[in-house]
Design an enzyme around this catalytic site. Structure first.
Site, PDB file in Angstrom:
ATOM      1  CG  HIS A  37      -0.177  -0.112   2.422  1.00 53.97           C
ATOM      2  ND1 HIS A  37       0.457   0.560   3.083  1.00 53.97           N
ATOM      3  CD2 HIS A  37      -0.243  -1.280   3.386  1.00 53.97           C
ATOM      4  CE1 HIS A  37       0.983   0.156   4.222  1.00 53.97           C
ATOM      5  NE2 HIS A  37       0.473  -0.888   4.512  1.00 53.97           N
ATOM      6  CG  HIS A  40       4.167  -1.605   1.973  1.00 49.25           C
ATOM      7  ND1 HIS A  40       2.973  -2.227   2.177  1.00 49.25           N
ATOM      8  CD2 HIS A  40       4.772  -2.380   3.047  1.00 49.25           C
ATOM      9  CE1 HIS A  40       2.743  -3.145   2.930  1.00 49.25           C
ATOM     10  NE2 HIS A  40       3.566  -3.132   3.846  1.00 49.25           N
ATOM     11  N   GLY A 150       9.163   1.224   8.699  1.00 47.36           N
ATOM     12  CA  GLY A 150       8.095   2.102   9.175  1.00 47.36           C
ATOM     13  C   GLY A 150       7.917   2.333  10.567  1.00 47.36           C
TER      14      GLY A 150
HETATM   15  P1  AMP Z   1       4.364  -5.260   6.531  1.00 47.00           P
HETATM   16  O1  AMP Z   1       4.235  -5.519   5.301  1.00 47.00           O
HETATM   17  O2  AMP Z   1       3.006  -4.825   7.291  1.00 47.00           O
HETATM   18  O3  AMP Z   1       5.285  -6.101   7.590  1.00 47.00           O
HETATM   19  O4  AMP Z   1       5.272  -3.715   6.604  1.00 47.00           O
HETATM   20  C1  AMP Z   1       6.587  -3.567   6.048  1.00 47.00           C
HETATM   21  C2  AMP Z   1       7.146  -2.277   6.312  1.00 47.00           C
HETATM   22  O5  AMP Z   1       6.374  -1.236   6.134  1.00 47.00           O
HETATM   23  C3  AMP Z   1       7.356  -2.295   7.963  1.00 47.00           C
HETATM   24  O6  AMP Z   1       8.292  -1.526   8.090  1.00 47.00           O
HETATM   25  C4  AMP Z   1       6.025  -1.582   8.307  1.00 47.00           C
HETATM   26  O7  AMP Z   1       6.568  -0.581   9.561  1.00 47.00           O
HETATM   27  C5  AMP Z   1       6.108  -0.553   7.151  1.00 47.00           C
HETATM   28  N1  AMP Z   1       4.557   0.218   7.012  1.00 47.00           N
HETATM   29  C6  AMP Z   1       3.516  -0.547   7.362  1.00 47.00           C
HETATM   30  N2  AMP Z   1       2.544   0.319   7.415  1.00 47.00           N
HETATM   31  C7  AMP Z   1       3.230   1.336   7.020  1.00 47.00           C
HETATM   32  C8  AMP Z   1       2.450   2.728   6.987  1.00 47.00           C
HETATM   33  N3  AMP Z   1       1.261   2.856   7.152  1.00 47.00           N
HETATM   34  N4  AMP Z   1       3.327   3.886   6.666  1.00 47.00           N
HETATM   35  C9  AMP Z   1       4.510   3.556   6.711  1.00 47.00           C
HETATM   36  N5  AMP Z   1       5.181   2.471   6.779  1.00 47.00           N
HETATM   37  C10 AMP Z   1       4.421   1.500   7.008  1.00 47.00           C
END
Ligand code: AMP
Length: 290
Positions: A37, A40, A150
């Protein structure tokens, strides 16, 4: 835009990275679980600004799920994700299968310390050990110069920074502020699992965090009163089931009594079968700090 190289095994990933490093390029890694999204995409944008080549890893890591229904329900739109990576100018997508990551005989884990013991760690037993283990493996396969995470996953970022220092991993960690929806709900791959009513209700989370920030700016420094305020606000939304709301010191994540120069509010709540987390840094006005 050319298609990113898709890499499926640690050895192929290491070979790709060796080539780029030998050519003097700085490798930036964005670890994800896919279902990409705008949050990412912002991490990828930042990765381009700190690296010469960008690798996005996509792996839904079974080790960090403490509930199998959550693991099974986790969205896996790989083709859409690859398109998004192409449009974002990603050079390589590292998308290993479970067998490549955890072959028969796998038995070595990275165990985080005190930072992982409360908040998410308390409610998701084993979660952070799964995170540190997979992140260490991703660092081993990609050998990045810099990795981008993030602040949405605030505790995770603190734990990863600590691991990199403690285990002399010698790479830079960059933290990126949370990207939000039009109504301030933090973007999350899990948002798409919310029912329409729960999606509407979930806005109570960023609204509560904003109210805490307003209260702190107005001079409220008592953590217990702030937490009570936050809980009262969330209690007005019958669809929200709060798991924790804590205000802690941003580096150590230790409980505090009074909001100091820096503090962060962290929250986890359920909406139906979906668990959401969010956080917000709170800054007391200089004359009100305890
Ligand atoms: P995930 O795919 O949920 O494991 O997240 C992968 C990376 O994207 C992690 O470092 C999260 O902290 C970051 N992330 C997830 N959601 C957001 C967001 N809304 N804004 C910024 N970074 C994000």
């Amino acid at each position: 835009m050319s298609n990113p190289v898709v890499v499926a095994t640690p050895t192929d990933m290491q070979r790709w990275s060796r080539g780029h490093r030998a050519a003097g390029r700085r490798i930036a890694l964005v670890p994800t679980m896919g279902a990409l999204h705008a949050g990412h995409l912002e991490l990828i944008r930042q990765a381009h600004s700190v690296g010469d080549v960008v690798v996005v890893s996509i792996f839904v890591n079974p080790l960090q799920f403490n509930r199998s229904d959550d693991f099974d329900a986790y969205p896996r739109p790989l083709d859409t994700d690859l398109d998004a990576c192409r449009l974002a100018g990603v050079d390589a997508v590292y998308a290993p299968g479970e067998r490549a990551m955890y072959p028969t005989g796998f038995q070595t884990h990275v165990v985080p310390g005190a930072l992982a013991q409360h908040l998410e760690g308390e409610f998701r037993p084993g979660h952070f050990e799964g995170v540190t283990t997979v992140v260490a493996k991703l660092f081993g396969a990609v050998a990045p110069d810099v990795a981008v995470f993030g602040t949405k996953d605030y505790q995770q970022l603190a734990i990863v920074r600590r691991m990199v220092r403690d285990l002399d991993m010698g790479l830079e960690i960059v933290g990126v502020p949370t990207v939000r929806e039009h109504d301030d709900l933090a973007m999350s791959s899990r948002n798409r699992l919310l029912t329409e009513h729960d999606r509407a209700a979930a806005v109570c989370i960023p609204q509560m965090l904003a109210a805490l920030d307003t209260a702190v700016r107005a001079g409220q420094t008592s953590v217990s009163e702030l937490v009570e305020l936050g809980r009262d606000l969330l209690a007005r939304e019958p669809r929200a089931r709060v798991e924790y709301l804590s205000i802690v010191e941003p580096d150590t994540l230790e409980e505090m009594q009074t909001v100091g120069p820096r503090a962060v509010a962290l929250v986890a709540a359920w909406f139906g079968s979906v668990r959401l987390i969010d956080n917000r840094e709170l800054t007391a006005p200089a004359d009100a700090r305890g």
